[in-house]
Design an enzyme around this catalytic site. Structure first.
Site, PDB file in Angstrom:
ATOM      1  N   GLY A   1      79.998  77.150  58.301  1.00  0.00           N
ATOM      2  CA  GLY A   1      80.493  77.203  56.929  1.00  0.00           C
ATOM      3  C   GLY A   1      81.903  77.725  56.751  1.00  0.00           C
ATOM      4  O   GLY A   1      82.234  78.250  55.685  1.00  0.00           O
TER       5      GLY A   1
ATOM      6  N   ASN B   1      84.526  75.894  56.385  1.00  0.00           N
ATOM      7  CA  ASN B   1      85.135  75.071  55.327  1.00  0.00           C
ATOM      8  C   ASN B   1      84.609  75.476  53.953  1.00  0.00           C
ATOM      9  O   ASN B   1      85.361  75.472  52.975  1.00  0.00           O
ATOM     10  CB  ASN B   1      84.899  73.580  55.588  1.00  0.00           C
ATOM     11  CG  ASN B   1      85.893  73.029  56.588  1.00  0.00           C
ATOM     12  OD1 ASN B   1      87.058  72.839  56.256  1.00  0.00           O
ATOM     13  ND2 ASN B   1      85.453  72.814  57.820  1.00  0.00           N
TER      14      ASN B   1
ATOM     15  N   ILE C   1      73.591  62.314  58.142  1.00  0.00           N
ATOM     16  CA  ILE C   1      74.159  61.139  57.474  1.00  0.00           C
ATOM     17  C   ILE C   1      73.321  60.866  56.228  1.00  0.00           C
ATOM     18  O   ILE C   1      72.091  60.812  56.296  1.00  0.00           O
ATOM     19  CB  ILE C   1      74.126  59.896  58.413  1.00  0.00           C
ATOM     20  CG1 ILE C   1      74.851  60.188  59.735  1.00  0.00           C
ATOM     21  CG2 ILE C   1      74.686  58.667  57.718  1.00  0.00           C
ATOM     22  CD1 ILE C   1      76.344  60.166  59.693  1.00  0.00           C
ATOM     23  N   LEU C   2      73.985  60.697  55.097  1.00  0.00           N
ATOM     24  CA  LEU C   2      73.261  60.437  53.850  1.00  0.00           C
ATOM     25  C   LEU C   2      72.857  58.968  53.778  1.00  0.00           C
ATOM     26  O   LEU C   2      73.501  58.108  54.378  1.00  0.00           O
ATOM     27  CB  LEU C   2      74.154  60.786  52.653  1.00  0.00           C
ATOM     28  CG  LEU C   2      74.517  62.273  52.540  1.00  0.00           C
ATOM     29  CD1 LEU C   2      75.590  62.477  51.487  1.00  0.00           C
ATOM     30  CD2 LEU C   2      73.286  63.116  52.234  1.00  0.00           C
TER      31      LEU C   2
ATOM     32  N   ASN D   1      84.206  64.166  52.061  1.00  0.00           N
ATOM     33  CA  ASN D   1      83.856  64.711  53.383  1.00  0.00           C
ATOM     34  C   ASN D   1      85.127  65.200  54.082  1.00  0.00           C
ATOM     35  O   ASN D   1      86.208  64.638  53.869  1.00  0.00           O
ATOM     36  CB  ASN D   1      83.215  63.602  54.229  1.00  0.00           C
ATOM     37  CG  ASN D   1      82.825  64.076  55.625  1.00  0.00           C
ATOM     38  OD1 ASN D   1      82.217  65.124  55.787  1.00  0.00           O
ATOM     39  ND2 ASN D   1      83.198  63.303  56.645  1.00  0.00           N
TER      40      ASN D   1
ATOM     41  N   HIS E   1      86.628  65.536  57.863  1.00  0.00           N
ATOM     42  CA  HIS E   1      86.368  65.095  59.238  1.00  0.00           C
ATOM     43  C   HIS E   1      87.483  65.635  60.139  1.00  0.00           C
ATOM     44  O   HIS E   1      88.670  65.545  59.779  1.00  0.00           O
ATOM     45  CB  HIS E   1      86.319  63.560  59.318  1.00  0.00           C
ATOM     46  CG  HIS E   1      86.010  63.090  60.698  1.00  0.00           C
ATOM     47  ND1 HIS E   1      84.732  63.111  61.216  1.00  0.00           N
ATOM     48  CD2 HIS E   1      86.823  62.652  61.690  1.00  0.00           C
ATOM     49  CE1 HIS E   1      84.768  62.684  62.468  1.00  0.00           C
ATOM     50  NE2 HIS E   1      86.023  62.394  62.785  1.00  0.00           N
TER      51      HIS E   1
ATOM     52  N   ASP F   1      82.328  57.712  57.953  1.00  0.00           N
ATOM     53  CA  ASP F   1      83.764  58.052  57.994  1.00  0.00           C
ATOM     54  C   ASP F   1      84.654  56.870  57.575  1.00  0.00           C
ATOM     55  O   ASP F   1      85.831  56.805  57.947  1.00  0.00           O
ATOM     56  CB  ASP F   1      84.185  58.544  59.397  1.00  0.00           C
ATOM     57  CG  ASP F   1      83.419  59.790  59.817  1.00  0.00           C
ATOM     58  OD1 ASP F   1      83.144  60.637  58.956  1.00  0.00           O
ATOM     59  OD2 ASP F   1      83.095  59.915  61.011  1.00  0.00           O
TER      60      ASP F   1
ATOM     61  N   GLN G   1      94.876  74.938  60.767  1.00  0.00           N
ATOM     62  CA  GLN G   1      96.121  74.287  60.312  1.00  0.00           C
ATOM     63  C   GLN G   1      95.874  73.110  59.366  1.00  0.00           C
ATOM     64  O   GLN G   1      96.775  72.722  58.640  1.00  0.00           O
ATOM     65  CB  GLN G   1      96.948  73.805  61.514  1.00  0.00           C
ATOM     66  CG  GLN G   1      97.479  74.939  62.360  1.00  0.00           C
ATOM     67  CD  GLN G   1      98.430  74.433  63.451  1.00  0.00           C
ATOM     68  OE1 GLN G   1      98.831  73.281  63.476  1.00  0.00           O
ATOM     69  NE2 GLN G   1      98.778  75.326  64.374  1.00  0.00           N
TER      70      GLN G   1
ATOM     71  N   GLU H   1      92.040  71.540  58.243  1.00  0.00           N
ATOM     72  CA  GLU H   1      90.835  71.411  57.405  1.00  0.00           C
ATOM     73  C   GLU H   1      90.799  72.398  56.244  1.00  0.00           C
ATOM     74  O   GLU H   1      90.533  72.009  55.101  1.00  0.00           O
ATOM     75  CB  GLU H   1      89.577  71.620  58.262  1.00  0.00           C
ATOM     76  CG  GLU H   1      89.383  70.568  59.331  1.00  0.00           C
ATOM     77  CD  GLU H   1      88.088  70.770  60.105  1.00  0.00           C
ATOM     78  OE1 GLU H   1      87.035  71.017  59.499  1.00  0.00           O
ATOM     79  OE2 GLU H   1      88.127  70.684  61.351  1.00  0.00           O
TER      80      GLU H   1
HETATM   81  C1  GAR Z   1      84.205  71.110  60.880  1.00  0.00           C
HETATM   82  O1  GAR Z   1      85.163  71.014  61.916  1.00  0.00           O
HETATM   83  C2  GAR Z   1      84.060  69.781  60.162  1.00  0.00           C
HETATM   84  O2  GAR Z   1      85.264  69.072  60.052  1.00  0.00           O
HETATM   85  C3  GAR Z   1      83.118  69.060  61.091  1.00  0.00           C
HETATM   86  O3  GAR Z   1      82.174  70.046  61.468  1.00  0.00           O
HETATM   87  C4  GAR Z   1      82.808  71.337  61.458  1.00  0.00           C
HETATM   88  C5  GAR Z   1      81.984  72.282  60.600  1.00  0.00           C
HETATM   89  O4  GAR Z   1      82.495  73.580  60.610  1.00  0.00           O
HETATM   90  N1  GAR Z   1      82.519  67.940  60.443  1.00  0.00           N
HETATM   91  C6  GAR Z   1      82.264  66.784  61.051  1.00  0.00           C
HETATM   92  O5  GAR Z   1      82.438  66.610  62.244  1.00  0.00           O
HETATM   93  C7  GAR Z   1      81.706  65.681  60.154  1.00  0.00           C
HETATM   94  N2  GAR Z   1      81.738  64.409  60.826  1.00  0.00           N
HETATM   95  P1  GAR Z   1      82.168  74.615  59.446  1.00  0.00           P
HETATM   96  O6  GAR Z   1      80.654  74.650  59.263  1.00  0.00           O
HETATM   97  O7  GAR Z   1      82.677  75.928  59.988  1.00  0.00           O
HETATM   98  O8  GAR Z   1      82.894  74.185  58.206  1.00  0.00           O
END
Ligand code: GAR
Length: 207
Positions: free
Chosen positions: A12, A14, A93-94, A108, A110, A151, A179, A181
């Site tokens: 979590g 993000n 995947i939804l 989303n 990525h 995606d 840097q 996300e």
């Molecule tokens: C993040 O790097 C996100 O971009 C990726 O999973 C990680 C989750 O980290 N998502 C994907 O790969 C989706 N295809 P977080 O739980 O610390 O945010």
């Protein structure tokens, strides 16, 4: 004010970037009203509770098909007037039902520069492993709308990040998160809530 639901599966970070941006007043015209996890052990749930945000768990393991899972998720969110769903490290995947119901209203994040290193099987650290194996010198992150292709929806924001000599998956993942996300996801969410994203086909314009 737009109501935002954030879907999570893991650590979590993000989600934390979104909460921090919200606390700084940087999510204009939107607020996170629900954090929904596909896995009851997701640390993201602790982050939500700490921020005083309502949480729900709809365990992916408890449902067979994507459609059954969608129904269970819709049961939780339908009476909450959700305007935007944000997939912040949501690794399930939804199905078509949910994607269709929330067309152009699911964002989303990525961890690569789409259309590279994305699609089925490319998630989390697997993306960075593929990036390192390919020898590219630049990677990054993409905030995009979700459609029926994994995606494949319209790109909102992207940011490039260098691949450095000696990187491993952990180092590269952290650099891409820090840097790119954690910066572009809150920005994309705010732009959406402000009504500043114009979508034409598979392209977006920021107004
Ligand atoms: C993040 O790097 C996100 O971009 C990726 O999973 C990680 C989750 O980290 N998502 C994907 O790969 C989706 N295809 P977080 O739980 O610390 O945010």
């Amino acid at each position: 004010m737009m109501n935002i639901a954030v879907f999570v599966s893991g650590g979590g970070t993000n989600l934390q970037a979104l909460i921090d941006a919200q606390e700084r007043g940087e999510i204009k015209n939107g607020r996170i009203v629900l954090v929904l996890a596909s896995n009851e052990k997701a640390y993201a749930l602790e982050r939500a509770k700490k921020a005083g945000i309502e949480t729900a768990v709809v365990s992916r393991k408890s449902y067979g098909s994507k459609e059954e899972y969608d129904k269970a998720v819709l049961n939780v969110i339908d009476d909450k007037n959700i305007d935007l769903i944000v997939l912040a490290g949501f690794l399930s995947i939804l199905g078509e039902t949910l994607v269709e119901r929330y067309k152009n209203r699911i964002i989303n994040i990525h961890p690569s520069l789409i259309p590279l290193f994305c699609g089925d099987g490319f998630y989390g650290k697997k993306v960075h492993t593929a990036v390192l194996n390919s020898g590219v010198k630049v990677t990054g992150a993409t905030a995009h709308f979700v459609n029926e292709i994994t995606d494949g929806g319209a790109i909102i924001l992207q940011k490039a990040v260098p691949v450095e000599q000696g990187d491993n998956e952990d180092i590269l993942q952290y650099r891409v998160m820090r840097q790119a996300e954690w910066e572009i996801l809150p920005k994309a969410v705010s732009l959406f809530c402000e009504g500043r994203i114009k979508i034409t086909g598979n392209k977006t314009e920021i107004l």
